[in-house]
Motif scaffolding. Structure first.
Motif, PDB file in Angstrom:
ATOM      1  N   ALA A  50      -4.380   5.804  -0.484  1.00  0.00           N
ATOM      2  CA  ALA A  50      -5.545   4.979  -0.810  1.00  0.00           C
ATOM      3  C   ALA A  50      -6.281   5.475  -2.045  1.00  0.00           C
ATOM      4  O   ALA A  50      -7.505   5.508  -2.084  1.00  0.00           O
ATOM      5  N   LEU A  51      -5.529   5.853  -3.084  1.00  0.00           N
ATOM      6  CA  LEU A  51      -6.170   6.220  -4.348  1.00  0.00           C
ATOM      7  C   LEU A  51      -6.608   4.947  -5.048  1.00  0.00           C
ATOM      8  O   LEU A  51      -5.952   3.916  -4.925  1.00  0.00           O
ATOM      9  N   TYR A  52      -7.714   5.033  -5.787  1.00  0.00           N
ATOM     10  CA  TYR A  52      -8.169   3.847  -6.519  1.00  0.00           C
ATOM     11  C   TYR A  52      -7.230   3.623  -7.701  1.00  0.00           C
ATOM     12  O   TYR A  52      -7.207   4.436  -8.632  1.00  0.00           O
ATOM     13  N   PRO A  53      -6.445   2.542  -7.695  1.00  0.00           N
ATOM     14  CA  PRO A  53      -5.360   2.412  -8.672  1.00  0.00           C
ATOM     15  C   PRO A  53      -5.855   2.201 -10.100  1.00  0.00           C
ATOM     16  O   PRO A  53      -5.137   2.483 -11.048  1.00  0.00           O
ATOM     17  N   MET A  59     -11.371  12.195   4.366  1.00  0.00           N
ATOM     18  CA  MET A  59     -10.142  11.720   4.999  1.00  0.00           C
ATOM     19  C   MET A  59      -9.034  11.597   3.966  1.00  0.00           C
ATOM     20  O   MET A  59      -9.265  11.192   2.838  1.00  0.00           O
ATOM     21  N   PHE A  68      -5.593   9.549   3.569  1.00  0.00           N
ATOM     22  CA  PHE A  68      -4.922   8.420   4.203  1.00  0.00           C
ATOM     23  C   PHE A  68      -3.409   8.529   4.052  1.00  0.00           C
ATOM     24  O   PHE A  68      -2.904   9.117   3.104  1.00  0.00           O
ATOM     25  N   SER A 110      -1.438   6.186   3.234  1.00  0.00           N
ATOM     26  CA  SER A 110      -1.036   5.503   1.997  1.00  0.00           C
ATOM     27  C   SER A 110      -1.682   6.158   0.774  1.00  0.00           C
ATOM     28  O   SER A 110      -1.548   5.659  -0.330  1.00  0.00           O
TER      29      SER A 110
END
Ligand SMILES: Nc1ncnc2c1ncn2[C@@H]1O[C@H](COP(=O)(O)OP(=O)(O)OP(=O)(O)O)[C@@H](O)[C@H]1O
Ligand SMILES: [Mg+2]
Lengths: 326, 333
Positions: free
Chosen positions: B85-88, B79, B81, B83
C-alpha cells in the motif's frame, strides 16, 4: 456439434481465399479484409470531408456543386473580415463572431461546472450509501435519452407556461421567463447540457475512483491523514488520468454543443445562446440567406479546433499509457 | 512501552461471526505471531488492533488506555500491509514523509528520520524513485520504512513477506527478526506460514475460525499442542493421527505422533508394522509413506534408506513422543 457447420463454412471459403492470396499476396489479403470498412468510412466520412473542403471554396446559394462558382478563399476572408474580433458588430459576418464568443463563454463555464459536478457525483456515488446502484442508474439515465428529448423535456419545464412556472404560481411566487431572459437562458443551456451528460462522465470518474486500492486509504488512515488532505493528496492525484480524459472529452463535446440547446432555446433570446454548430447549420441549410460555402468554411475552422483538441487527448492518453508502464 | 490487551473481543459481519470472544495479552516488546489457515480471521483481528475496523463487542487496551473507539491514527501504531500500500504517485521519500507531515512535524526532523530509516533498511539509493520503479523486495523495505519513521509504539504486519519469492522471504525474515531486536518495539505479525511463525515468534497465537486455539512459545506449541488442530497445524510434515487401538494400553481416542519421531525398529524392538507405499528420498532424510491396515503413516527417517514400495517395516517410537487426544480432539495429560 456446433463446430461442424463452422468447419464446413470455412472449407467453403477456403479455395477462393487461397486463390485471392495467390494473386494479391500476403499483404494484399489485409487490404481485401479492410476494404468493406474502408468503403463505408470513405463514403460517409472521408468523401464528405473533402467535399466540404471544396464547398468552402465556392460561392452562391446553389446546392449542387456544378452550379457553384469557385471563389478561392473568399469565404474565409469574409469570416475573418473584422475591424475588431472582440466586437461581432464590426465584422462582416457578425453572427459568426457572435457564435464564436458565445461558444467560448459557454465552453468555459460548462466545462468547469461539468467536471466539478461529475467529480462530486462520482465521489458521492462511490460512498457506501443505501441503494447505490439505484442512484447510479438515476444519474446515468439522462445519458440514454436522445438530446432532442432532453431539450423537449426541459422546454416543457422551463417555458413561459411550463411546469416550473406553474409550480411557482401555485406557491404564489413570481414567475420567471426562464428561456427568454438572457442570463436565465444561458444558465438553462449550461444546466440542461450538464444534466444530460454528467452521468456519463461521472461513470468514467467512478471507475477511476474504484480502481484506487482501498488499502491506500487505510495506509493513509494509519498515517493520520485528515479527510481534506486525503482528497487532495491521495484521491485527486490518483484520479488525474481519468480526470484529464473527462476534461478533454467534455471540452470537445462542449465546443460541438447543438441539439439540446437548439431544441430548448433555438439560440435565443435573440442570439444569446447561438452557438457555432447552430450557426453553421442555419447558414448552410436553414436561413433564407443560405450560403453553403460560408457554412463549409466555418465548419472547416471548427473542425480544425476539434482536431487540435483530439490530438491533445490522444497525446495525453499516450502519456498516461507510458506512465502506466513504468 | 506498549502492552496490548484484548478482552472478549468479537467481530461480526452481519450474521457471520468472524472473531469470537478473543482474549489476548500482548506483552511489551514481544514479537507475537498470529497464525492460522486462510480465512480464520487473522487480518480481521489485526485490523481491530489497528483501528481500521471496529469490534462488535469487547475491549482493546494499549498500555492500559481503552482505545476501542479511538481512531486508527491516534493509537500510535504503524502497519505494514500485505500489498505494501505505498502511495504510487509519491517518491519513496514522500511516502516516508507523508505521515510525519500529517503530524505537522518539523521539516528537518522529518528529513533526519527518513535518513535514519533509509540507512537502516538500505534504501537510501532510491529515495527519489517512485514505488513503481522498485523491485518487490525494495518496495517491501519502503513499506517497513514508512512504519519505522513514525516511531510507533507497536508494529502491525499483515503477511509482509507473502509477495516475495522464496529466497528473498527467508533473508527478509531474518532481517525482520534483527530489526525487531534492534528496535525492541512490540510487533504483531500475521502469517499463514507456520514455519515463518516458528522461526520469528516469541509467542504464537494459533487461530481457527475466529477463535484462539492456543497461545504459546513455538516449542510449547510443538511439544505440547493443546488440541488436535494445533498439533496438525504446527510442524511439517503434518503429525500422524492414529486410532488409539494401534497403541495397546492407551486410554485416548486418538494418538498423534510426528513423522520425525518414528524410526526403524531394531531387531527385537516392537513397533507399528507397516507396508511401504511410497518413498521420497530428499538426500539428508527420507520421507516414507507407509500403511497399516488402511491407515496412512508418515515417517521421516534420517539419511538415505534402502527401501522400496511393498517392503514391510516396523516403525518404533518413544512413549514420551506420543500425543494422546480425547474424542473431542483435546489433549490428554
Ligand atoms: N468486510 C467483510 N465483510 C464480510 N466478511 C468479511 C469481511 N472481512 C472479512 N470477512 C470474512 O472474515 C473471515 C476472516 O477474514 P480475514 O481476512 O481476517 O482472514 P485471514 O485469516 O486474514 O485470511 P488470509 O490468510 O486468507 O488473509 C473470512 O471468512 C472473510 O470472508
Ligand atoms: Mg489476511
Amino acid at each position: 456439434m456446433l463446430v461442424a457447420p463452422v468447419g464446413w463454412l470455412a472449407r467453403l471459403f477456403d479455395p477462393p481465399l487461397r486463390a485471392l492470396q495467390r494473386v494479391g499476396g500476403y499483404g494484399g489479403m489485409a487490404v481485401f479484409f479492410l476494404a468493406p470498412n474502408m468503403l463505408v468510412f470513405g463514403i460517409f466520412v472521408l468523401f464528405p470531408l473533402v467535399l466540404n473542403l471544396v464547398y468552402s471554396t465556392t460561392g452562391g446559394a446553389a446546392l449542387f456543386l456544378g452550379d457553384r462558382s469557385f471563389v478561392g478563399l473568399a469565404q474565409y476572408e469574409r469570416l475573418f473580415d473584422c475591424s475588431n474580433y472582440l466586437d461581432p458588430k464590426s465584422c462582416a459576418e457578425d453572427l459568426f463572431w457572435t457564435a464564436v464568443w458565445n461558444t467560448a463563454g459557454f465552453v468555459v463555464v460548462q466545462v468547469v461546472l461539468m467536471v466539478v459536478v461529475a467529480l462530486v457525483t462520482a465521489l458521492v456515488l462511490n460512498r457506501e450509501l443505501k441503494a447505490r446502484s439505484f442512484w447510479r442508474a438515476v444519474f446515468f439515465f439522462p445519458v440514454l435519452l436522445s438530446p432532442v428529448v432532453v431539450g423537449l423535456i426541459w422546454k416543457w419545464i422551463l417555458q413561459r407556461q411550463g411546469l416550473l412556472n406553474l409550480g411557482l404560481y401555485e406557491l404564489g411566487l413570481t414567475q420567471v421567463n426562464w428561456l427568454i431572459e438572457r442570463g436565465w437562458a444561458f444558465t438553462a443551456a449550461v444546466g440542461v447540457s450538464i444534466w444530460a451528460h454528467v452521468g456519463f462522465y461521472a461513470l468514467i470518474l467512478l471507475a477511476g475512483l474504484q480502481a484506487i486500492p482501498k488499502d491506500l486509504y487505510e495506509a493513509a488512515e494509519m498515517d493520520g491523514t485528515r479527510p481534506a488532505r486525503m482528497f487532495w493528496r491521495i484521491t485527486l492525484p490518483l484520479l488525474m488520468p481519468n480526470l484529464i480524459v473527462v476534461l478533454v472529452l467534455v471540452l470537445i463535446r462542449s465546443v460541438q454543443i447543438f441539439d439540446e440547446v437548439y431544441v430548448l432555446t433555438g439560440g435565443g433570446p435573440g442570439t444569446a445562446t447561438l452557438y457555432l454548430t447552430q450557426y453553421i447549420y442555419e447558414i448552410g441549410f436553414a436561413s433564407h440567406l443560405r450560403n453553403p460555402g460560408l457554412a463549409s468554411a466555418a465548419s472547416i475552422l471548427m473542425g480544425g479546433v476539434l482536431v487540435v483538441l483530439t490530438l491533445l487527448q490522444l497525446g495525453i492518453g499516450r502519456r498516461n499509457e507510458a506512465r502506466g508502464k513504468k | 512501552m506498549s502492552r496490548i490487551t484484548l478482552t472478549d473481543l468479537s467481530r461480526s459481519y452481519g450474521p457471520v461471526e468472524v472473531l469470537k470472544h478473543i482474549d489476548l495479552d500482548i506483552r511489551d516488546g514481544e514479537l507475537i505471531v498470529f497464525v492460522g489457515p486462510s480465512g480464520c480471521g487473522k487480518s480481521t483481528l489485526l485490523r481491530q488492533i489497528a483501528g481500521l475496523d471496529r469490534p462488535t463487542s469487547g475491549k482493546i487496551e494499549i498500555d492500559g488506555r481503552d482505545v476501542t473507539r479511538v481512531p486508527a491514527a491516534d493509537r500510535g501504531l504503524a502497519m505494514v500491509f500485505q500489498s505494501y500500500a505505498l502511495y504510487p504517485h509519491m517518491s519513496v521519500r514522500q511516502n516516508l514523509a507523508f505521515g510525519l507531515e500529517n503530524a505537522r512535524m518539523a521539516k528537518d526532523e522529518i528529513e533526519k528520520r527518513i535518513q535514519e530509516a533509509a540507512r537502516m533498511l538500505e534504501i537510501s539509493a532510491y529515495l527519489d524513485r517512485r514505488p513503481g520503479q522498485l523491485s518487490g523486495g525494495q518496495r517491501q523495505r519502503v513499506a517497513i520504512g514508512r512504519a519505522i519513521v513514525r516511531n510507533p509504539t507497536a508494529f502491525l504486519l499483515d503477511e509482509p513477506l507473502s509477495n516475495l519469492d522464496a529466497e528473498l522471504r527467508i533473508s527478509t525474515r531474518a532481517e525482520l527478526a534483527a530489526l525487531h531486536k534492534r528496535l525492541g518495539t512490540t510487533m504483531v505479525y500475521v502469517t499463514h506460514d507456520q514455519i515463518e511463525a516458528m522461526t520469528l515468534a516469541h509467542r504464537i497465537v494459533v487461530l481457527r475460525a475466529g477463535r484462539i486455539e492456543q497461545v504459546g512459545t513455538p516449542l510449547e506449541l510443538y511439544n505440547k499442542p493443546a488440541n488436535r488442530f494445533v498439533a496438525g497445524f504446527i510442524g511439517a510434515p503434518r503429525m500422524n493421527f492414529l486410532p488409539a487401538s494401534m497403541f495397546p494400553g492407551s486410554a485416548a481416542a486418538e494418538i498423534g505422533i510426528r513423522p520425525q519421531h518414528l524410526r526403524r525398529a531394531t531387531p527385537g524392538e516392537t513397533g507399528l508394522k507397516t507396508t511401504v507405499v511410497m518413498i521420497e528420498a530428499l538426500g539428508s532424510e527420507t520421507v516414507i509413506h507407509a500403511e497399516n491396515g488402511g491407515q496412512r503413516v508418515l515417517a521421516v527417517l534420517p539419511g538415505q534408506q534402502q527401501l522400496s514400495p511393498g517392503d514391510e517395516i516396523a516403525l518404533a517410537y518413544d512413549a514420551k513422543d506420543l500425543h494422546p487426544f480425547d474424542k473431542d480432539g483435546l489433549r490428554l495429560p
